[in-house]
Design a protein around this motif. Structure first.
Motif, PDB file in Angstrom:
ATOM      1  N   GLU A  57       0.772  -1.326  -0.004  1.00  0.00           N
ATOM      2  CA  GLU A  57       0.074  -0.248  -0.060  1.00  0.00           C
ATOM      3  C   GLU A  57       0.823   1.279  -0.159  1.00  0.00           C
ATOM      4  OE1 GLU A  57      -2.828   1.861   3.475  1.00  0.00           O
ATOM      5  OE2 GLU A  57      -3.806   0.283   2.424  1.00  0.00           O
ATOM      6  N   GLY A  58       0.401   1.848  -1.040  1.00  0.00           N
ATOM      7  CA  GLY A  58       1.262   3.252  -0.713  1.00  0.00           C
ATOM      8  C   GLY A  58       2.918   3.186  -1.449  1.00  0.00           C
ATOM      9  N   ALA A  59       3.196   2.200  -1.568  1.00  0.00           N
ATOM     10  CA  ALA A  59       4.480   2.209  -1.478  1.00  0.00           C
ATOM     11  C   ALA A  59       5.164   1.649  -3.608  1.00  0.00           C
ATOM     12  CB  ALA A  59       5.872   1.158  -1.381  1.00  0.00           C
ATOM     13  N   GLY A  60       4.118   1.676  -4.345  1.00  0.00           N
ATOM     14  CA  GLY A  60       4.083   2.022  -5.231  1.00  0.00           C
ATOM     15  C   GLY A  60       5.342   0.363  -5.389  1.00  0.00           C
ATOM     16  N   GLN A  61       5.176  -0.417  -5.042  1.00  0.00           N
ATOM     17  CA  GLN A  61       7.017  -1.308  -5.108  1.00  0.00           C
ATOM     18  C   GLN A  61       5.588  -2.763  -4.922  1.00  0.00           C
ATOM     19  OE1 GLN A  61      10.302  -0.890  -4.846  1.00  0.00           O
ATOM     20  NE2 GLN A  61       9.107   0.744  -5.877  1.00  0.00           N
ATOM     21  N   ASP A  62       4.888  -3.245  -5.924  1.00  0.00           N
ATOM     22  CA  ASP A  62       4.076  -4.778  -5.402  1.00  0.00           C
ATOM     23  C   ASP A  62       4.634  -5.285  -6.439  1.00  0.00           C
ATOM     24  OD1 ASP A  62       1.852  -3.377  -4.781  1.00  0.00           O
ATOM     25  OD2 ASP A  62       0.698  -3.123  -6.785  1.00  0.00           O
ATOM     26  N   SER A  63       4.850  -6.478  -5.787  1.00  0.00           N
ATOM     27  CA  SER A  63       5.725  -7.828  -6.558  1.00  0.00           C
ATOM     28  C   SER A  63       5.269  -8.700  -7.413  1.00  0.00           C
ATOM     29  CB  SER A  63       6.647  -7.896  -5.805  1.00  0.00           C
ATOM     30  OG  SER A  63       7.505  -7.085  -4.555  1.00  0.00           O
ATOM     31  N   TYR A  64       5.345  -9.670  -8.206  1.00  0.00           N
ATOM     32  CA  TYR A  64       5.072 -11.435  -8.524  1.00  0.00           C
ATOM     33  C   TYR A  64       6.647 -11.958  -8.911  1.00  0.00           C
ATOM     34  CZ  TYR A  64       1.825  -7.229 -10.282  1.00  0.00           C
ATOM     35  OH  TYR A  64       1.010  -5.978  -9.855  1.00  0.00           O
ATOM     36  N   SER A  65       5.971 -13.073  -8.664  1.00  0.00           N
ATOM     37  CA  SER A  65       7.411 -14.478  -9.076  1.00  0.00           C
ATOM     38  C   SER A  65       5.883 -15.480  -9.257  1.00  0.00           C
ATOM     39  CB  SER A  65       7.976 -14.150  -7.729  1.00  0.00           C
ATOM     40  OG  SER A  65       8.696 -15.441  -7.730  1.00  0.00           O
ATOM     41  N   VAL A  66       6.962 -16.555  -9.789  1.00  0.00           N
ATOM     42  CA  VAL A  66       6.422 -17.754 -10.239  1.00  0.00           C
ATOM     43  C   VAL A  66       7.940 -18.900  -9.643  1.00  0.00           C
ATOM     44  CG1 VAL A  66       5.997 -19.701 -11.592  1.00  0.00           C
ATOM     45  CG2 VAL A  66       5.146 -17.064 -11.561  1.00  0.00           C
ATOM     46  N   SER A  67       7.688 -19.704  -8.727  1.00  0.00           N
ATOM     47  CA  SER A  67       8.366 -20.683  -8.252  1.00  0.00           C
ATOM     48  C   SER A  67       8.083 -21.637  -8.849  1.00  0.00           C
ATOM     49  CB  SER A  67       8.561 -20.061  -6.471  1.00  0.00           C
ATOM     50  OG  SER A  67       8.397 -19.001  -6.458  1.00  0.00           O
ATOM     51  N   PRO A  68       9.325 -22.107  -8.768  1.00  0.00           N
ATOM     52  CA  PRO A  68       8.707 -23.771  -9.345  1.00  0.00           C
ATOM     53  C   PRO A  68       9.375 -24.645  -7.935  1.00  0.00           C
ATOM     54  CG  PRO A  68      10.636 -23.416 -10.981  1.00  0.00           C
ATOM     55  CD  PRO A  68       9.599 -21.826  -9.632  1.00  0.00           C
ATOM     56  N   LYS A  69       9.383 -25.799  -8.356  1.00  0.00           N
ATOM     57  CA  LYS A  69      10.278 -26.447  -7.760  1.00  0.00           C
ATOM     58  C   LYS A  69       9.488 -28.350  -8.345  1.00  0.00           C
ATOM     59  CE  LYS A  69      11.026 -28.875  -2.704  1.00  0.00           C
ATOM     60  NZ  LYS A  69      10.308 -28.622  -0.888  1.00  0.00           N
ATOM     61  N   PHE A  70      11.547 -28.770  -8.129  1.00  0.00           N
ATOM     62  CA  PHE A  70      11.174 -30.187  -9.137  1.00  0.00           C
ATOM     63  C   PHE A  70      12.315 -30.752  -8.466  1.00  0.00           C
ATOM     64  CE2 PHE A  70      12.785 -33.091 -11.927  1.00  0.00           C
ATOM     65  CZ  PHE A  70      11.887 -33.463 -12.735  1.00  0.00           C
ATOM     66  N   GLY A  71      11.709 -32.436  -7.836  1.00  0.00           N
ATOM     67  CA  GLY A  71      13.005 -32.710  -7.288  1.00  0.00           C
ATOM     68  C   GLY A  71      12.341 -34.777  -7.963  1.00  0.00           C
ATOM     69  N   VAL A  72      13.937 -35.864  -7.617  1.00  0.00           N
ATOM     70  CA  VAL A  72      13.697 -36.987  -8.280  1.00  0.00           C
ATOM     71  C   VAL A  72      14.420 -37.720  -6.655  1.00  0.00           C
ATOM     72  CG1 VAL A  72      15.027 -38.284  -9.324  1.00  0.00           C
ATOM     73  CG2 VAL A  72      13.454 -36.544 -10.420  1.00  0.00           C
ATOM     74  N   VAL A  73      13.511 -38.617  -6.306  1.00  0.00           N
ATOM     75  CA  VAL A  73      14.004 -39.413  -5.650  1.00  0.00           C
ATOM     76  C   VAL A  73      14.402 -41.310  -5.885  1.00  0.00           C
ATOM     77  CG1 VAL A  73      13.655 -40.590  -3.203  1.00  0.00           C
ATOM     78  CG2 VAL A  73      12.550 -37.977  -3.561  1.00  0.00           C
ATOM     79  N   TYR A  74      15.357 -41.851  -5.747  1.00  0.00           N
ATOM     80  CA  TYR A  74      15.535 -42.925  -6.021  1.00  0.00           C
ATOM     81  C   TYR A  74      15.832 -43.564  -5.161  1.00  0.00           C
ATOM     82  CZ  TYR A  74      18.457 -47.056  -7.425  1.00  0.00           C
ATOM     83  OH  TYR A  74      18.785 -48.023  -7.813  1.00  0.00           O
ATOM     84  N   SER A  75      15.844 -44.949  -4.635  1.00  0.00           N
ATOM     85  CA  SER A  75      15.839 -45.765  -3.669  1.00  0.00           C
ATOM     86  C   SER A  75      16.352 -46.749  -4.144  1.00  0.00           C
ATOM     87  CB  SER A  75      14.310 -45.579  -3.126  1.00  0.00           C
ATOM     88  OG  SER A  75      13.602 -44.499  -2.173  1.00  0.00           O
ATOM     89  N   PRO A  76      17.699 -47.421  -3.770  1.00  0.00           N
ATOM     90  CA  PRO A  76      18.393 -48.517  -4.048  1.00  0.00           C
ATOM     91  C   PRO A  76      18.110 -49.803  -3.189  1.00  0.00           C
ATOM     92  CG  PRO A  76      19.659 -46.862  -2.697  1.00  0.00           C
ATOM     93  CD  PRO A  76      18.197 -45.929  -3.455  1.00  0.00           C
ATOM     94  N   ALA A  77      17.216 -49.143  -2.344  1.00  0.00           N
ATOM     95  CA  ALA A  77      16.785 -50.320  -1.213  1.00  0.00           C
ATOM     96  C   ALA A  77      15.837 -49.848  -0.428  1.00  0.00           C
ATOM     97  CB  ALA A  77      18.222 -50.298  -0.316  1.00  0.00           C
ATOM     98  N   ASP A  78      15.133 -50.612   0.649  1.00  0.00           N
ATOM     99  CA  ASP A  78      13.702 -49.823   1.100  1.00  0.00           C
ATOM    100  C   ASP A  78      14.510 -49.043   2.105  1.00  0.00           C
ATOM    101  OD1 ASP A  78      12.509 -51.849  -0.025  1.00  0.00           O
ATOM    102  OD2 ASP A  78      13.072 -53.469   1.143  1.00  0.00           O
TER     103      ASP A  78
END
Length: 703
Positions: free
Chosen positions: A447-468
């Motif tokens: 409000e009143g500062a003229g400093q509006d911000s926008y962002s797109v934030s991705p997240k990506f992950g891979v999990v490999y389980s070689p054993a239980d």
């Protein structure tokens, strides 16, 4: 494990019968508690904050450390700093003004966006109470995909204690060699025979006497704190639960703005000296009022929604001591006071709604999260200033000034609203492979500062389980951290609007469970980069009464690795430990910050490590041994002043016994066993002095 499989099989059978006969079976599932002879209090299997749900840490493609209250109770911890010492990726900053600053992987946590309570953003410009906490989760790396505005180092999520079905009543008293006392009451249970209404309440009264002394009257710094906490749960139906929470903190303490260091990193004057006047104080009043609703829509889908309103007001009557320009010897040249009386008002309103569910498609199992959250923020300040640059000599007594913030005007006021929408999918392809993908959109309207911000934030992950019992993961994530305005009155750029900081991280790690799942070993390698970095530097030559300048330019790159172990090594030996190597640097090219190129941020050691162990000598006697290592750190952004590394050793012993069938516990702890001199967090103008050998004694009764 067998009992868990039986429960799962029973649920699967009920689901199959329901589908076969088309009947509307109730979701009222009998609660079954499984306990063992050797309950592992050191290891926690999930972190609710890491994935916005209770997903096993082995399936979480992110470095997460969970610190249970059992460990911090053993350590007689009284504040969040003493809890987070159990994670070497967290280092402390300044503790002046009765607040605590922390860094994760070398990045400072902002008080407005670096802390969560049960997933709600919490304004943490004060010493957080820990007596209400069930566990503390250190989420490492960018978490903006789930929580919006947050820093690149990570987040601290504090999980509060929940109501109990069975009666609970614990009373505890602890004290130390300085005469400090803390009385705690922890009670819970059901409020009706059907156990559909439950409660948990915590009350704390703490009177602390610190070891450092004011020069004007040789009095020690004192703190007076009261905490009240109430959590109510109501089973509205078999499938819907409502939780209501309220907590109140009143925390008043004398001010200690820390010590000054000379150019060689040595403390100026005695380690006991407080440069503030003994009449200076800060008085915090914090209230949280919130509600959370959980609806089990079906076997596969759950909706959670919640609201929290945090009110935080603070009065600070400050003497604001500082060295004279160019002086490093206040005993010859004297020093300045800049007294003022100030009132701050923060209002944080947060709300969220999450839908989580499981479904199958094209041979892949999906765990979906779809949600949105909002933060409504307000800050206002009233202030009256006293005499500027009042010259005094060490030990000189200065009368309390006649100042009242109510005679001043609102010197600063700001508002903003932050909206976020997110979706996350944890896809199980087969027994060995899992893929995590998530995306978030954020807006911040200021409000009143003229400093509006926008962002797109991705997240990506891979999990490999070689054993239980093991997994290997990689992830990529981004952070988005809007900045406000420069509010410091001794900053050249006071009032300047700041742009958001953006970060991204690549991480590869591994997690293994050994000894039948009793011990978890973790490791991670990370590379984090931030652009548009906000830097606050001390001026070589003050400009008028301005000693600092805040700018935004250049980048930071933090690389390193960390390892950890948590859980049971044998039936009698338990351990929690971690170690981190960190290479943190500014990378700048702009003319105004080029002098920082290649420099290391303050309080970012290359090496840090910790260990805490419990050895059960008998069923009633246990011994603890701990150590904390923090390597060399720089005390200023120019890297000309170094704080030496140190090792601190701790020891503890506990004895359990019963009187008339009432369980009791007696504990003795010695922190800094060998009385090591060391410097904790903070810069060369506000460093925290490490306390010498410290004895703590606690007595607990469980009715």
């Amino acid at each position: 494990m067998t009992s868990g499989l039986m429960v799962s099989a029973a649920l699967a059978e009920e689901s199959s019968v329901s589908a076969q006969y088309g009947e509307d079976f109730s979701l009222n599932i009998e609660r079954i508690q499984i306990t063992g002879m050797n309950f592992n209090n050191y290891k926690v299997g999930s972190a609710s904050g890491a994935m916005r749900g209770d997903i096993d840490l082995m399936d979480t493609p992110q470095s997460v450390n969970v610190i249970p209250s059992f460990v911090t109770d053993e350590q007689l911890a009284t504040n969040l700093s003493e809890v987070l010492v159990n994670d070497s990726s967290v280092t402390g900053g300044t503790e002046k003004w009765n607040r605590q600053v922390f860094n994760i992987r070398g990045f400072e946590l902002a008080s407005g966006s670096g802390f969560l309570i049960n997933g709600h953003q919490q304004f943490s410009h004060y010493v957080q109470p820990i007596e209400t906490l069930q566990q503390v989760e250190v989420l490492k790396g960018p978490s903006s995909m789930l929580y919006g505005q947050s820093g690149p180092g990570g987040l601290i999520n504090m999980v509060t204690k929940k109501p109990t079905y069975d009666r609970l009543l614990d009373v505890a008293l602890d004290t130390d060699e300085n005469g400090s006392t803390r009385i705690q009451l922890d009670a819970g249970g059901s409020m009706n025979e059907a156990q559909t209404m439950r409660y948990r309440t915590v009350l704390v009264k703490q009177d602390t006497k610190y070891w450092r002394e004011y020069q004007d009257d040789d009095a020690v710094q004192e703190r007076d704190r009261f905490l009240g906490y109430l959590n109510l749960e109501f089973d509205l139906t078999d499938d819907v639960m409502l939780s209501l929470k309220y907590d109140y903190t009143q925390d008043k303490t004398g001010l200690d703005s820390g010590a000054w260091l000379d150019d060689n990193g040595k403390v100026i004057g005695s380690r006991d000296d407080i440069w503030d006047m003994s009449w200076a104080f800060t008085d915090n009043e914090v209230q949280n009022l919130g509600a959370d609703l959980t609806w089990h829509i079906s076997y596969d889908w759950t909706m959670k929604t919640g609201y929290n309103h945090q009110t935080f007001t603070r009065q600070r009557l400050d003497s604001s001591p500082r060295l004279m320009t160019g002086s490093k010897n206040p005993f010859e040249d004297g020093y300045y006071l800049n007294a003022f009386d100030r009132h701050d008002d923060w209002q944080h309103k947060t709300a969220y709604i999450d839908f989580t569910g499981e479904l199958s498609g094209f041979g892949v199992e999906h765990k979906l999260l779809i949600g949105a959250n909002i933060l409504d923020y307000y800050y206002g300040q009233m202030r009256q200033d006293g005499e500027k640059n009042q010259h005094i000599m060490p030990g000189e007594s200065v009368p309390r000034p006649d100042l009242d913030y109510r005679n001043g005007d609102i010197s600063s006021q700001s508002k903003y609203k932050h909206y976020g929408f997110y979706i996350q999918d944890l896809m199980t392809i087969n027994d060995q492979w899992q893929v995590l993908a998530g995306l978030r959109y954020d807006e911040q309207k200021r409000e009143g500062a003229g400093q509006d911000s926008y962002s797109v934030s991705p997240k990506f992950g891979v999990v490999y389980s070689p054993a239980d019992n093991g997994s290997i993961y990689v992830n990529y994530s981004k952070s988005f951290e809007p900045q406000s305005i420069v509010t410091s009155d001794n900053d050249v750029n006071e009032g300047m609007n700041l742009d958001p900081e953006y970060g991204e991280q690549f991480e590869i790690g591994t997690k293994w469970e050994l000894f039948d799942g009793g011990l978890m070993l973790t490791g991670a390698v990370f590379d984090t980069r931030v652009t548009n970095v906000t830097v606050r530097e001390e001026l070589a030559q003050p400009i008028g009464d301005k000693d600092f300048i805040t700018t935004q330019s250049g980048k930071q790159r933090h690389q390193g690795f960390e390892v950890g172990a948590q859980g049971a090594v044998t039936d009698n030996l338990f351990i929690t430990s971690s170690m981190m190597f960190l290479d943190a640097q500014y990378i700048t090219s702009a003319e105004d910050t080029a002098q920082l190129d290649g420099k290391t941020p303050v309080d970012a050691p290359k090496w840090s490590a910790n260990v805490w162990t419990r050895y059960e000598v008998t069923d009633d006697v246990a011994l603890n041994f701990g150590a904390v290592y923090v390597g060399e750190r720089f005390a200023n952004t120019q890297n000309t002043i170094v704080k030496e590394g140190y090792v601190r050793f701790d020891f503890g012993a506990a004895y359990n016994f019963a009187v008339n069938n009432v369980d009791m516990n007696l504990r003795l702890n010695v922190k800094n066993l060998f009385d090591t001199d060391y410097l904790d967090g903070g810069t060369n103008t506000d460093v925290t002095i490490g306390e010498g050998r410290h004895f703590g004694l606690a007595f607990e009764v469980k009715f």
